[in-house]
Design a protein around this motif. Sequence first.
Motif, mmCIF file in Angstrom:
data_model
loop_
_atom_site.group_PDB
_atom_site.id
_atom_site.type_symbol
_atom_site.label_atom_id
_atom_site.label_comp_id
_atom_site.label_asym_id
_atom_site.label_seq_id
_atom_site.Cartn_x
_atom_site.Cartn_y
_atom_site.Cartn_z
ATOM 1 N N ALA A 109 42.273 55.680 11.865
ATOM 2 C CA ALA A 109 43.100 55.595 10.659
ATOM 3 C C ALA A 109 44.348 54.748 10.878
ATOM 4 O O ALA A 109 44.788 54.048 9.970
ATOM 5 C CB ALA A 109 43.499 57.002 10.201
ATOM 6 N N PHE A 110 44.911 54.818 12.083
ATOM 7 C CA PHE A 110 46.100 54.037 12.413
ATOM 8 C C PHE A 110 45.775 53.131 13.601
ATOM 9 O O PHE A 110 46.140 53.428 14.734
ATOM 10 C CB PHE A 110 47.286 54.955 12.735
ATOM 11 C CG PHE A 110 47.652 55.846 11.590
ATOM 12 C CD1 PHE A 110 48.340 55.329 10.506
ATOM 13 C CD2 PHE A 110 47.301 57.178 11.587
ATOM 14 C CE1 PHE A 110 48.675 56.139 9.438
ATOM 15 C CE2 PHE A 110 47.637 57.997 10.531
ATOM 16 C CZ PHE A 110 48.318 57.476 9.448
ATOM 17 N N PRO A 111 45.069 52.038 13.346
ATOM 18 C CA PRO A 111 44.576 51.216 14.453
ATOM 19 C C PRO A 111 45.681 50.448 15.169
ATOM 20 O O PRO A 111 46.661 50.025 14.576
ATOM 21 C CB PRO A 111 43.606 50.249 13.763
ATOM 22 C CG PRO A 111 44.107 50.143 12.367
ATOM 23 C CD PRO A 111 44.707 51.482 12.045
ATOM 24 N N ALA A 112 45.470 50.301 16.457
ATOM 25 C CA ALA A 112 46.284 49.426 17.302
ATOM 26 C C ALA A 112 45.303 48.512 18.030
ATOM 27 O O ALA A 112 44.094 48.585 17.806
ATOM 28 C CB ALA A 112 47.119 50.247 18.274
ATOM 29 N N ALA A 113 45.807 47.673 18.893
ATOM 30 C CA ALA A 113 44.940 46.737 19.603
ATOM 31 C C ALA A 113 43.920 47.484 20.462
ATOM 32 O O ALA A 113 44.280 48.338 21.273
ATOM 33 C CB ALA A 113 45.783 45.810 20.485
ATOM 34 N N ASN A 114 42.644 47.218 20.246
ATOM 35 C CA ASN A 114 41.506 47.742 21.010
ATOM 36 C C ASN A 114 41.319 49.251 20.906
ATOM 37 O O ASN A 114 40.579 49.828 21.697
ATOM 38 C CB ASN A 114 41.608 47.337 22.486
ATOM 39 C CG ASN A 114 41.506 45.842 22.670
ATOM 40 O OD1 ASN A 114 40.762 45.170 21.944
ATOM 41 N ND2 ASN A 114 42.273 45.312 23.596
ATOM 42 N N LYS B 194 43.112 47.214 6.418
ATOM 43 C CA LYS B 194 42.913 48.481 7.121
ATOM 44 C C LYS B 194 43.235 49.692 6.259
ATOM 45 O O LYS B 194 42.948 50.815 6.647
ATOM 46 C CB LYS B 194 43.732 48.503 8.402
ATOM 47 C CG LYS B 194 45.214 48.279 8.216
ATOM 48 C CD LYS B 194 45.919 48.163 9.532
ATOM 49 C CE LYS B 194 47.370 47.775 9.319
ATOM 50 N NZ LYS B 194 48.053 47.563 10.567
ATOM 51 N N ASP B 195 43.795 49.499 5.096
ATOM 52 C CA ASP B 195 44.121 50.625 4.225
ATOM 53 C C ASP B 195 42.909 51.168 3.475
ATOM 54 O O ASP B 195 42.986 52.264 2.914
ATOM 55 C CB ASP B 195 45.183 50.213 3.206
ATOM 56 C CG ASP B 195 46.517 49.917 3.863
ATOM 57 O OD1 ASP B 195 46.789 50.538 4.907
ATOM 58 O OD2 ASP B 195 47.262 49.077 3.332
ATOM 59 N N CYS B 196 41.804 50.439 3.461
ATOM 60 C CA CYS B 196 40.638 50.828 2.672
ATOM 61 C C CYS B 196 40.076 52.186 3.083
ATOM 62 O O CYS B 196 39.649 52.969 2.237
ATOM 63 C CB CYS B 196 39.543 49.772 2.780
ATOM 64 S SG CYS B 196 40.043 48.168 2.145
ATOM 65 N N ARG C 200 43.478 49.799 -6.632
ATOM 66 C CA ARG C 200 44.928 49.665 -6.471
ATOM 67 C C ARG C 200 45.279 48.279 -5.923
ATOM 68 O O ARG C 200 46.285 47.692 -6.315
ATOM 69 C CB ARG C 200 45.444 50.744 -5.522
ATOM 70 C CG ARG C 200 46.956 50.835 -5.530
ATOM 71 C CD ARG C 200 47.497 51.938 -4.642
ATOM 72 N NE ARG C 200 46.768 53.177 -4.723
ATOM 73 C CZ ARG C 200 46.480 53.930 -3.653
ATOM 74 N NH1 ARG C 200 46.860 53.567 -2.455
ATOM 75 N NH2 ARG C 200 45.825 55.055 -3.804
ATOM 76 N N GLN C 201 44.447 47.736 -5.019
ATOM 77 C CA GLN C 201 44.716 46.399 -4.469
ATOM 78 C C GLN C 201 44.551 45.320 -5.518
ATOM 79 O O GLN C 201 45.250 44.316 -5.506
ATOM 80 C CB GLN C 201 43.762 46.099 -3.300
ATOM 81 C CG GLN C 201 44.166 46.708 -2.002
ATOM 82 C CD GLN C 201 43.255 46.253 -0.866
ATOM 83 O OE1 GLN C 201 42.298 45.498 -1.077
ATOM 84 N NE2 GLN C 201 43.557 46.710 0.330
ATOM 85 N N LEU D 136 41.718 60.157 7.517
ATOM 86 C CA LEU D 136 42.658 61.280 7.549
ATOM 87 C C LEU D 136 42.022 62.546 6.967
ATOM 88 O O LEU D 136 42.268 63.652 7.457
ATOM 89 C CB LEU D 136 43.943 60.921 6.814
ATOM 90 C CG LEU D 136 44.805 59.860 7.508
ATOM 91 C CD1 LEU D 136 46.001 59.494 6.640
ATOM 92 C CD2 LEU D 136 45.249 60.333 8.878
ATOM 93 N N VAL D 137 41.188 62.388 5.938
ATOM 94 C CA VAL D 137 40.456 63.535 5.390
ATOM 95 C C VAL D 137 39.496 64.084 6.449
ATOM 96 O O VAL D 137 39.409 65.311 6.659
ATOM 97 C CB VAL D 137 39.701 63.144 4.102
ATOM 98 C CG1 VAL D 137 38.688 64.205 3.707
ATOM 99 C CG2 VAL D 137 40.674 62.886 2.975
#
Length: 170
Positions: free
Chosen positions: A25-30, A114-116, A96-97, A122-123
């Motif tokens: 849900a909250f991606p970072a590198a790799n 990444k918001d899709c 919304r987008q 999170l659910v």
Amino acid sequence: MRSFLHGSSFSQVLSTACLGHVMIAFPAANTLYLASIVLGFCLGAQLSLYFTIISELCGLKYYATLQSLGGFASPLGSYLLNVRVTGHLYDRVARRQHTGDGEFVKGELKCMGKDCFRISFLVMSTVSVVGSFISLILTLRTRKFYSQDIYSRFNTCSQAKEAECEVPCT
């Protein structure tokens, strides 16, 4: 003591799955690679522990029926979480987008970024936390039963059979 350990393990697996969902849900590198590995291991562990817990809590008399119902729970949960929840949330974020232009690709609303799927993961993370909490409650409720020597009756029956005594073993 076995179910206590299985229930505790099941709770740990669901907690780990929660972390995997949050990493996606909250991606970072790799982190996608690591989260995929974590969630894959969690899925395998859940399936193997699930049927063990069913057999210990419900017994083996109706195990085939209970195993079939347990096997049905996975596709039903996948349908509800993937098609109903995730599909609905994806469409909501896509609308919304594209509030002004309404960009459609082949008749479908398109979502970018990444918001899709963030809310969907999170659910799923919340569902994992709730499942972990329920598993902990089950573990605490069965701890007293499994702390006893539940196999003493079977040992008595096997010793009686060896001594050829007439002790009912049922």
